[in-house]
Design an enzyme around this catalytic site. Structure first.
Site: not given
Lengths: 325, 732
Positions: B462, B622, B626, B698-699
């Site tokens: 996702g 990086r 966005p 993600g974390e």
């Protein structure tokens, strides 16, 4: 889900006749179908009454309202008359469930909504309501959301409806019809405390149908509203709620209607709070004094003791919201 | 070789698969149209510990459409080879479904009903009568005895704390959280002449699901094919191949047909893992000016009786702040529960909550600003390893965040601000997560029609991995994004690491970058050696590509398109396999960082905590896209709101039953709970981390949210709540 027969009826007479042969009425199905999926409910026959003509909201001659049993929660919440005259009803409805559910669920079904007690919905748990005599897993189990009022040794489950709390405050009357005629029962008599027979939740007789809910007129001018306290801001049942209607004239409270939800095995009418309000001048002191007795008689369980204070504070807050000049 | 211009990377492109998903045409695990499928429904244990004494399947088998019931009474013995090295299975003896009569936890699969329709299977599952020899389960972390601990010692923390001018002794309790992805776990399994194909919800098609099924059934991994093109959220729940996947494969083998098994929402609360509950005692010693002297961490976390699950809960306490003496004791507590697993920000979410709340307590204790306290404990090198930081811009995150959020206006006195019935407070916390990278491969092919295909076995649960990989490939090849297609989620594709732990872009993104680079180089070499090419004779290292054309970096007029070049040379395609191999030994300390700012309103009479606004400022290297990064951050913040205020899997310790296994009773935030959330990513890149300069997001975006909220609640009310979630009863 257990296999079942499905029957769609086109008239009240056909519905009653079908019910006489055995079967369960289904309207929106938002509660019943969920429970059928879990096999908590196992009706052999469903009688779909959604084609019946019970979708009107009409003014009664006495200045009240009669809401057809098949009016959806969404339609009732949007009704201009209800919004103007009974904000506590429209607010209770709009704070219930989700928009999707409110589009399906009906007023008659809402009153009959079954408890959210997790053990009731879990077939492998003891539950006197689902399996009479099996015991109550909630009483000594996880009971944060359970009732502190109206409980019995056999059952501590709350009645989940917000609407029913508003209706209890308003002395609403349930209109019923069966093969042997029609009758009317006050909602506070219609919904039954568990006592020693928690499987019996309401006064419906076999093959009897709810046709409408009548809301009597309130003394005017009146202000009303519904406050629902819960962990998240939407899509959750109440931990405590308060339906309040106050009729004030010349700065004095002439009539008060107060009921609480999320705390009782049935919608909990607070007559003692009302008595402390009538004749009083709206003030912070009055709200606190009146709300002090809101939780009288409460019997908290291991995880829901916070509801005692929460109930008093919820009532006090809602008295202020509705009653502050 | 000349550097490619960045065209797609860094732009907020919409998702390449967005239209597919919002129009309902994306194929999730249960959506694959497999012919003649048998429906499987699990029967789960209604006791928390004991033995199955009998399974009566007569009534179930009499139901029309039911093909049979499998359980330990009739299931074949399966090889269940030992856990292979590199498996994500924790140490222990994994659950072997239907191989014996033992019940290890409430909800354990004890049988599976197979039927021609889902409805028949569901109903028949209720008709299976299982009787048990019942034993009392142990499920209460607070009373159970822990296993031998893992310890970490730096200096003598005990001795350091004794004379410390300021000492805090704090115990925190963190509830069990479940991932609750929208898509339930689902599997379709089919055998074709001894080869097993599984369409599955998995974040790791290769060494996760493929290898696990190979070891369960004693197959070569070549004979196990895993397909997982779309995942409807996972947050770690699909990092491991759970028992139901083996059940589906077993049932398919026994019936000789394809079998579809979709878990019910209720079953996700014991059929897959969860973030374990913690009891975390932290003792801190500090100087009066806030500088830390030492810390003692006593950590207890639940695990199952049959596997020892651990996660990186010790790392933040070792490296986030300069702390001369650290002593950590991490003890797992075996309980009669199913095994926990990684959940977004594993270990760090829990540890950082404790650290960042404790630092707030320390700041209040000594009367300095919590941001200033963190600045005073900023290390110059990694305190655990001594390694220099690759990039660590945590203080910059705080500085920028403080300015944007308006921190300077804050009255530090708790309970000092009121807005109607709400007490208003603000809080901050730091976030940190390790930048992990793993070896990865990607096949890159540019075709004679000027389009490209990228293939790699990673999945996309996702975050937008397919989109971000498309951007990386498009820029390195010099193609427009719409000319690049990415194929993911198939174990036949080049090997990729698990799609988790924020490693995917660093690892797979770098492999894609490498593969694209190789293809462009071979195209440049082909062109300069082609007498018909305008680039003939040029130095191939001077060639770049943009818009599908190869050209000289300094002279775009000398150009040749991929299409013309390949057609002229009779090449159907040019291809290469991209590789990423992380360094054998790290020479830098690499982490993503963040500073979280939260404003809450607390209606303290009613106990209601409402988030008013939230800002996260991140140093994550990086940012490839966005728009996707912001979406990731908002999702992480919402998850953090859940952990802080709502999420709590509740166990009835009398029988080990999960009492809230549904989304009405296990509360996750709804839109009404989520105000305006803002995420700022500092511009930059981390060239030590990987070739494309990313640190993973993600974390880190779910870390630090809960403590910032808890700290804001304290500031609003003066009430410090050390257990999560912070609910009404703690506030009234």
């Amino acid at each position: 889900m257990q296999p079942f027969d499905y029957l769609k009826v086109g008239s009240q007479a056909a519905a009653l006749e079908a019910a006489r042969r055995g079967g369960r009425f289904i309207a929106g199905g938002t509660c019943l179908v969920d429970l059928m999926r879990e096999e908590v409910e196992r009706p052999a026959t469903l009688i779909d009454i959604s084609a019946l003509q019970m979708r009107e909201i009409v003014a009664t001659g006495r200045g009240g309202l009669r809401i057809g049993a098949l009016v959806t929660m969404a339609a009732a919440a949007a009704d201009p008359h209800i919004r103007t005259s009974y904000p506590l009803i429209s607010e209770a409805l709009e704070l219930s469930a989700s928009a999707q559910l409110r589009n399906m669920a009906t007023i008659g079904g809402n009153v009959l909504q079954r408890t959210r007690c997790t053990y009731f919905r879990d077939l492998s748990a003891a539950c006197n309501k689902r399996a009479p005599g099996s015991g109550c897993a909630a009483r000594e189990g996880y009971n944060r959301s359970h009732a502190i009022l109206g409980t019995s040794a056999e059952c501590v489950a709350t009645h989940p409806s917000d609407l029913a709390v508003a209706l209890a405050a308003l002395d609403a009357v349930i209109h019923l019809v069966s093969g042997s005629g029609s009758r009317r029962v006050a909602i506070t008599d219609f919904l039954i405390r568990p006592g020693s027979a928690p499987e019996r939740e309401h006064a419906l007789r076999d093959a009897e149908l709810i046709t409408a809910v009548e809301v009597p007129a309130l003394p005017r001018p009146v202000r009303s509203g519904y406050l629902k306290v819960r962990d998240r801001q939407s899509y959750e049942f109440a931990l405590a709620s308060a339906a309040v209607a106050l009729a004030t004239r010349d700065g004095v409270i002439r009539a008060a209607r107060v009921a609480a939800g999320g705390v009782g095995t049935v919608p909990w009418r607070l007559h003692a709070v009302e008595q402390r309000l009538v004749g009083g001048w709206p003030s912070a002191q009055l709200w606190r004094f009146a709300a002090e007795c809101a939780a009288d008689g409460a019997e908290p369980l291991r995880h829901n003791a916070f509801k005692v204070d929460l109930l008093r504070r919820t009532v006090e807050r809602q008295l202020r919201i509705v009653g502050q000049p | 070789m000349s550097t490619q211009p960045e065209v797609a990377v860094g732009r907020p492109h919409e998702r390449v698969d967005g239209r597919l998903k919002v129009t309902g045409r994306a194929t999730y695990a249960a959506d694959h149209a497999i012919d003649d499928v048998v429906f499987a429904v699990l029967v789960d244990s209604s006791i928390g510990r004991g033995r199955i004494s009998s399974i009566d399947t007569a009534a179930a088998e009499e139901e029309p459409g039911v093909l049979g019931v499998l359980g330990h009474h009739n299931a074949p013995t399966l090889p269940y080879e030992d856990n292979a090295d590199g498996s994500y299975n924790p140490p222990g003896r994994r659950l072997r479904v239907f191989q014996d009569d033992q019940v290890h936890f409430f909800g354990q699969p004890v049988a599976v009903v197979l039927a021609e329709s889902l409805e028949a299977a569901q109903h028949a599952a209720h008709l299976v009568e299982v009787t048990y020899h019942v034993e009392r389960p142990s499920t209460d972390l607070s009373t159970a005895i822990g296993a031998e601990p893992v310890t970490y010692v730096r200096g003598d923390a005990e001795a350091a704390l004794d004379p410390a001018p300021v000492r805090l002794d704090l115990t925190y309790g963190l509830a069990r959280n479940h991932h609750n992805p929208m898509e339930p776990h689902a599997t379709i399994a089919r055998w074709d002449r001894g080869r097993l194909t599984v369409w599955d919800k998995t974040q790791w098609v290769g060494d996760g699901t493929q290898r696990e099924l190979a070891t369960v059934f004693g197959l070569s991994t070549d004979d196990v094919h895993i397909v997982s093109p779309c995942i409807g959220g996972a947050f770690g729940s699909a990092l491991r191949c759970w028992p139901h996947v083996a059940v589906a494969a077993l049932a398919a083998r026994e019936t000789g047909r394809a079998v579809k098994l979709v878990m019910a929402r209720r079953q996700l609360y014991f059929g897959v893992g969860y973030r374990p509950a913690y009891e975390y005692r932290l003792r801190l010693g500090a100087h009066r000016d806030g500088r830390l002297i030492g810390a003692l961490h006593d950590i207890r976390a639940e695990t199952s009786s049959y596997e020892t699950f651990t996660e990186e809960v010790m790392v933040p306490g070792q490296m986030l702040y300069r702390t001369p003496a650290v002593h950590q004791v991490y003890r797992t507590v075996p309980l009669d529960v199913n095994t926990p697993t990684y959940m977004r920000g594993p270990g760090y979410v829990s540890a950082v909550h404790v650290l960042e709340t404790a630092l707030d307590e320390l700041a209040h204790e000594i009367g300095i600003d919590p941001i200033e306290l963190r600045a005073r404990n900023e290390p110059v090198a990694d305190p655990a390893t001594g390694l220099p930081f690759s990039t660590r811009r945590l203080q910059e995150c705080f500085t920028i965040g403080a300015r944007v959020f308006g921190w300077a206006d804050r009255d530090p006195e708790p309970g000092s601000t009121r807005d109607g019935d709400q007490l208003v407070g603000t809080g901050v916390a730091a976030a940190v997560y390790n930048t992990a990278r793993t070896g990865a491969r990607a096949a890159v092919r540019v075709r004679a029609d000027g389009t490209a295909v990228i293939q790699t076995a990673t999945t996309d649960m996702g975050p937008g991995t397919a989109t971000a990989l498309t951007q990386v490939a498009a820029d390195e090849l010099g193609l427009d994004m719409h000319d690049v297609t990415v194929h993911l989620g198939d174990s036949d594709l080049p090997q990729a690491p698990p799609h988790g732990a924020s490693t995917t872009m660093a690892s797979v993104g770098s492999a894609v970058h490498d593969g694209a680079h190789r293809v462009r180089r071979s195209a440049a070499e082909l062109a300069v050696g082609d007498p018909c090419s305008p680039l003939h004779g040029a130095d191939p290292t001077d060639v770049v590509a943009t818009g599908g054309r190869l050209h000289l970096a300094r002279d775009p007029r000398r150009n040749d398109s991929y299409q013309a070049l390949l057609t002229r040379n009779g090449r159907a395609w040019l291809e290469a396999t991209g590789l990423y191999t992380p360094p054998a030994e790290e020479t830098r300390s690499m982490h993503a960082y963040g500073a979280i700012f939260v404003e809450v309103g607390v209606d303290h009479r009613l106990g209601l905590i409402r988030i008013r606004r939230m800002l996260g400022v991140y140093d994550a290297g990086r940012i490839i896209n966005p728009r996707l990064a912001e979406s990731q951050a908002i999702g992480g913040m919402v998850g953090g709101i859940g952990t802080a205020l709502l999420e709590h899997t509740v166990t009835d310790h009398r029988d080990g039953r999960i009492v809230n296994p549904n989304l009405a009773d296990y509360l996750v935030p709804v839109n009404a709970d989520v105000p305006n959330l803002t995420a700022i990513f500092l511009d930059g890149r981390d060239d030590h981390a990987d070739p494309i300069g990313v640190k993973g997001i993600g974390e880190v975006v779910q870390i630090g949210i809960a403590p910032a909220i808890a700290n804001a609640v304290f500031h609003a009310t003066g009430r410090r709540v050390r257990t999560l979630p912070i609910t009404i009863e703690a506030m009234i």
